[in-house]
Design an enzyme around this catalytic site. Structure first.
Site: not given
Length: 233
Positions: A43, A74, A203
């Protein structure tokens, strides 16, 4: 002629939920588990409102990993970093449809690097946007939460979306696997597999459990039983 057996869904624990202070130990623990891939969320703080880890951390994970690294970018302008992430150990490279105005070109870049090419769709993005590129894809990642943070609740509409994507891929003759990322647990894994999911990213469900290896083993049993029931019907 009997129909070919459906491959068992793959399990890809997301290291975003792991203990970052003990990534070597976490990665070595997963080497002894039912995990098929290790999912790595990158990210940039621009495409999503969070920053996770980048190339040096991925390189460190790769040194201790026994499973392929499933790298989910991402990030904005991912085309500038694809080769670097491949060199850092990525086996799969997934970019976001929403971040790539020239998506076909980016997918071809990934393939030329020798990685599986994936495209992720945010919760608001319909599956039909992939109609003209589906045949070129190895993987489609359906975001079942809004990207950027772990531990979010599963969006129920994902089940309908997975079924629609499965139909689109069949119509296009695409071999792409359907991956689900966000809020996956034993509460929805069977329904996702029944809808057409091929890869489950989990996760918090895995790493917040008392025994992540046992949790993955139980998830493997659950999805295997779901496929066996489908074949028996």
């Amino acid at each position: 002629m009997t129909a070919p057996r459906r491959p068992l869904p793959l399990l890809a624990p997301s290291l975003l939920a792991s203990d970052f202070a003990n990534l070597q130990a976490e990665t070595e623990m997963l080497a002894r588990s039912a995990a098929d891939w290790l999912h790595c969320d990158v990210m940039d703080g621009r495409f999503v409102p969070n920053i996770s880890f980048g190339l040096p951390v991925l390189q460190a994970i790769h040194r201790h990993a026994r499973q392929p690294l499933d790298v989910h970018l991402m990030i904005e302008e991912p085309q500038h970093y694809l080769a670097a992430f491949r060199d850092a150990g990525a086996a799969n490279l997934t970019v976001h449809y929403e971040a790539c105005p020239h998506l076909h070109r980016v997918v071809q870049q990934i393939k030329q690097l020798g990685c599986r090419a994936g495209v992720a769709l945010n919760p608001h993005t319909p599956v039909w946007v992939l109609e003209d590129i589906a045949a070129d894809l190895d993987l489609v990642c359906i975001m079942s939460v809004n990207p950027g943070f772990g531990g979010q609740s599963f969006i129920p509409n994902t089940l309908r979306k997975v079924a629609a994507l499965k139909e689109l891929l069949v119509d296009c003759g695409s071999p792409a696997l359907i991956e689900i990322d966000g809020g996956v647990s034993s509460d929805n894994a069977a329904a996702l597999v029944q809808a057409g999911a091929d890869v489950l990213v989990a996760g918090s469900f895995v790493f917040n459990s008392a025994d992540p290896v046992r949790t993955l083993a139980e998830l493997r049993e659950l999805v295997s039983a779901t496929v066996a029931t489908e074949e028996a019907e």
